[in-house]
Design a protein around this motif. Structure first.
Motif, PDB file in Angstrom:
ATOM      1  N   HIS A  37      25.941  32.269  39.719  1.00 26.35           N
ATOM      2  CA  HIS A  37      27.085  31.529  39.194  1.00 26.35           C
ATOM      3  C   HIS A  37      27.684  32.205  37.956  1.00 26.35           C
ATOM      4  O   HIS A  37      28.839  31.946  37.603  1.00 26.35           O
ATOM      5  N   GLY A  38      26.887  33.049  37.292  1.00 22.75           N
ATOM      6  CA  GLY A  38      27.410  33.764  36.129  1.00 22.75           C
ATOM      7  C   GLY A  38      27.936  35.143  36.476  1.00 22.75           C
ATOM      8  O   GLY A  38      28.930  35.600  35.897  1.00 22.75           O
ATOM      9  N   LEU A  39      27.302  35.805  37.444  1.00 26.98           N
ATOM     10  CA  LEU A  39      27.686  37.178  37.787  1.00 26.98           C
ATOM     11  C   LEU A  39      28.898  37.247  38.702  1.00 26.98           C
ATOM     12  O   LEU A  39      29.796  38.080  38.510  1.00 26.98           O
ATOM     13  N   GLN A  40      28.937  36.385  39.724  1.00 22.63           N
ATOM     14  CA  GLN A  40      30.034  36.459  40.691  1.00 22.63           C
ATOM     15  C   GLN A  40      31.413  36.290  40.027  1.00 22.63           C
ATOM     16  O   GLN A  40      32.341  37.039  40.339  1.00 22.63           O
ATOM     17  N   PRO A  41      31.591  35.333  39.112  1.00 23.61           N
ATOM     18  CA  PRO A  41      32.902  35.230  38.460  1.00 23.61           C
ATOM     19  C   PRO A  41      33.295  36.484  37.693  1.00 23.61           C
ATOM     20  O   PRO A  41      34.486  36.810  37.598  1.00 23.61           O
ATOM     21  N   GLN A  42      32.314  37.193  37.152  1.00 22.75           N
ATOM     22  CA  GLN A  42      32.625  38.427  36.427  1.00 22.75           C
ATOM     23  C   GLN A  42      33.217  39.475  37.370  1.00 22.75           C
ATOM     24  O   GLN A  42      34.193  40.157  37.022  1.00 22.75           O
ATOM     25  N   LEU A  43      32.640  39.596  38.564  1.00 27.16           N
ATOM     26  CA  LEU A  43      33.166  40.570  39.523  1.00 27.16           C
ATOM     27  C   LEU A  43      34.560  40.170  39.988  1.00 27.16           C
ATOM     28  O   LEU A  43      35.437  41.028  40.157  1.00 27.16           O
ATOM     29  N   LEU A  44      34.781  38.873  40.203  1.00 26.76           N
ATOM     30  CA  LEU A  44      36.114  38.408  40.593  1.00 26.76           C
ATOM     31  C   LEU A  44      37.146  38.749  39.519  1.00 26.76           C
ATOM     32  O   LEU A  44      38.257  39.199  39.823  1.00 26.76           O
ATOM     33  N   ALA A  45      36.782  38.545  38.266  1.00 22.67           N
ATOM     34  CA  ALA A  45      37.714  38.828  37.173  1.00 22.67           C
ATOM     35  C   ALA A  45      37.937  40.331  37.006  1.00 22.67           C
ATOM     36  O   ALA A  45      39.064  40.785  36.783  1.00 22.67           O
ATOM     37  N   GLU A  46      36.875  41.106  37.148  1.00 28.05           N
ATOM     38  CA  GLU A  46      36.969  42.551  36.901  1.00 28.05           C
ATOM     39  C   GLU A  46      37.728  43.293  37.998  1.00 28.05           C
ATOM     40  O   GLU A  46      38.294  44.353  37.749  1.00 28.05           O
ATOM     41  N   THR A  47      37.732  42.754  39.223  1.00 25.36           N
ATOM     42  CA  THR A  47      38.442  43.432  40.310  1.00 25.36           C
ATOM     43  C   THR A  47      39.811  42.811  40.584  1.00 25.36           C
ATOM     44  O   THR A  47      40.515  43.259  41.495  1.00 25.36           O
ATOM     45  N   LEU A  48      40.194  41.811  39.807  1.00 25.88           N
ATOM     46  CA  LEU A  48      41.495  41.171  39.994  1.00 25.88           C
ATOM     47  C   LEU A  48      42.596  42.084  39.460  1.00 25.88           C
ATOM     48  O   LEU A  48      42.624  42.409  38.276  1.00 25.88           O
ATOM     49  N   SER A  49      43.487  42.501  40.323  1.00 25.63           N
ATOM     50  CA  SER A  49      44.585  43.381  39.929  1.00 25.63           C
ATOM     51  C   SER A  49      45.836  42.967  40.694  1.00 25.63           C
ATOM     52  O   SER A  49      45.952  43.218  41.894  1.00 25.63           O
ATOM     53  N   LEU A  50      46.747  42.299  39.997  1.00 27.92           N
ATOM     54  CA  LEU A  50      47.953  41.771  40.626  1.00 27.92           C
ATOM     55  C   LEU A  50      49.146  42.680  40.350  1.00 27.92           C
ATOM     56  O   LEU A  50      49.324  43.156  39.227  1.00 27.92           O
ATOM     57  N   THR A  51      49.945  42.901  41.382  1.00 25.74           N
ATOM     58  CA  THR A  51      51.143  43.725  41.227  1.00 25.74           C
ATOM     59  C   THR A  51      52.377  42.867  40.958  1.00 25.74           C
ATOM     60  O   THR A  51      53.396  43.384  40.496  1.00 25.74           O
ATOM     61  N   THR A  52      52.286  41.580  41.241  1.00 27.18           N
ATOM     62  CA  THR A  52      53.446  40.697  41.081  1.00 27.18           C
ATOM     63  C   THR A  52      53.452  39.968  39.742  1.00 27.18           C
ATOM     64  O   THR A  52      54.430  39.285  39.426  1.00 27.18           O
ATOM     65  N   TYR A  53      52.387  40.089  38.968  1.00 28.49           N
ATOM     66  CA  TYR A  53      52.321  39.473  37.641  1.00 28.49           C
ATOM     67  C   TYR A  53      51.701  40.461  36.666  1.00 28.49           C
ATOM     68  O   TYR A  53      50.783  41.212  37.023  1.00 28.49           O
ATOM     69  N   SER A  54      52.193  40.453  35.440  1.00 24.56           N
ATOM     70  CA  SER A  54      51.606  41.298  34.410  1.00 24.56           C
ATOM     71  C   SER A  54      50.340  40.641  33.870  1.00 24.56           C
ATOM     72  O   SER A  54      50.109  39.443  34.083  1.00 24.56           O
ATOM     73  N   ALA A  55      49.522  41.422  33.166  1.00 28.42           N
ATOM     74  CA  ALA A  55      48.274  40.896  32.618  1.00 28.42           C
ATOM     75  C   ALA A  55      48.527  39.744  31.645  1.00 28.42           C
ATOM     76  O   ALA A  55      47.681  38.852  31.497  1.00 28.42           O
TER      77      ALA A  55
END
Length: 288
Positions: A37-55
């Motif tokens: 529950h602590g590690l999986q969200p980190q991977l989701l956040a770290e690999t999230l890369s959107l082209t339609t929205y800026s950071a």
């Protein structure tokens, strides 16, 4: 199908509490149920890369209180991971968030992901659970499923059971969640609002080899973490350096072969001239 919740008149915005009044600290929820529950969200956040929205227009969080009802300002849910787009990365563009208050932010999450834990199935899956829970008692908070479907109307809701690797995807259709079919041999879904896919990746994250939820592009290519991008850049740099060194070595070898060939030709010419002179022939004045 769940019963719709009757709408109530909203209090005025000035009377409603904000994030500063509604933190995420809760002594009744002391921590995460397991390491996943602590590690999986980190991977989701770290690999999230959107082209339609800026950071600066993206906010994602895990284990953060999500306040959803301005008529009951103390009620909240705590998603295992959620994403909001089209909202400032910082609260009012200034500070990090201690909670997410939907009536204050005016933007609801576009996707919520829950990781099943022992005892949370009915809360997370609502009518799709093997043993659906009874309807909420009047005056009591509704389930997560009901909140996401009927109150926040989150278009994409995913539930992942890590022990058996089962991923379930619910899409909001005409105000209700409909479960979408996912091929068991290819656990991959497409989220149209963010133009990203989400699938089950078999790999090692934080030193743990196992299947993980991970974002991918339209072609199914897994998106890289910052550390992976750095390693890839270093590997490409190393390979480019090796190729340059091989080219240099080949060029040196070619020059050496050219030098040797020239030297051998000169030696052969010298031997021929010496032979001609031994026969009384001047090699510098040969008849035409």
């Amino acid at each position: 199908m769940t019963q719709p919740i009757a709408a109530k008149p909203l209090p005025s915005m000035e009377a409603l509490p904000t994030m500063h009044d509604l933190p995420s600290d809760d002594p009744l929820e002391p921590g995460l149920p397991d390491e996943f529950h602590g590690l999986q969200p980190q991977l989701l956040a770290e690999t999230l890369s959107l082209t339609t929205y800026s950071a600066s227009e993206i906010f994602c969080a895990f284990d953060l209180n999500l306040y959803y009802d301005p008529n009951n300002t103390g009620w909240y849910k705590r998603p295992d991971w959620f994403l909001v787009v089209g909202v400032s990365r910082l609260y009012q563009g200034k500070t990090t968030r201690s909670s997410y208050v939907t009536w204050d932010e005016q933007v609801n999450p576009v996707i919520v992901i829950e990781f099943l834990s022992p005892g949370t199935e009915s809360e997370d899956l609502g009518p799709f659970a093997s043993k659906p829970q009874a309807p909420a008692t009047p005056g009591k908070p509704p389930s997560k499923f009901t909140v996401y479907e009927q109150i926040l109307k989150i278009p994409n809701y995913l539930v992942f059971n890590e022990p058996d690797r089962r991923l379930r995807y619910f899409r909001l259709v005409d105000g209700h969640y409909e479960e979408q079919a996912i091929a068991p041999q290819n656990l991959l879904i497409w989220i149209p609002e963010i133009q990203l896919g989400l699938g089950l990746w078999q790999g090692t994250f934080r030193g743990i080899p196992q299947p993980w939820l991970r974002w991918c592009d339209a072609d199914g290519n897994w998106l890289l973490t910052e550390a992976e991008t750095e390693r890839l850049a270093k590997e490409q740099e190393r390979q480019a350096k090796q190729q340059a060194e091989r080219r240099e070595q080949q060029e040196r070898l070619a020059k050496e072969q050219e030098r040797q060939a020239k030297e051998q030709a000169q030696q052969a010419q010298a031997r021929l001239e010496a032979y001609l002179r031994s026969q009384g022939i001047d090699p510098d004045h040969l008849p035409e």
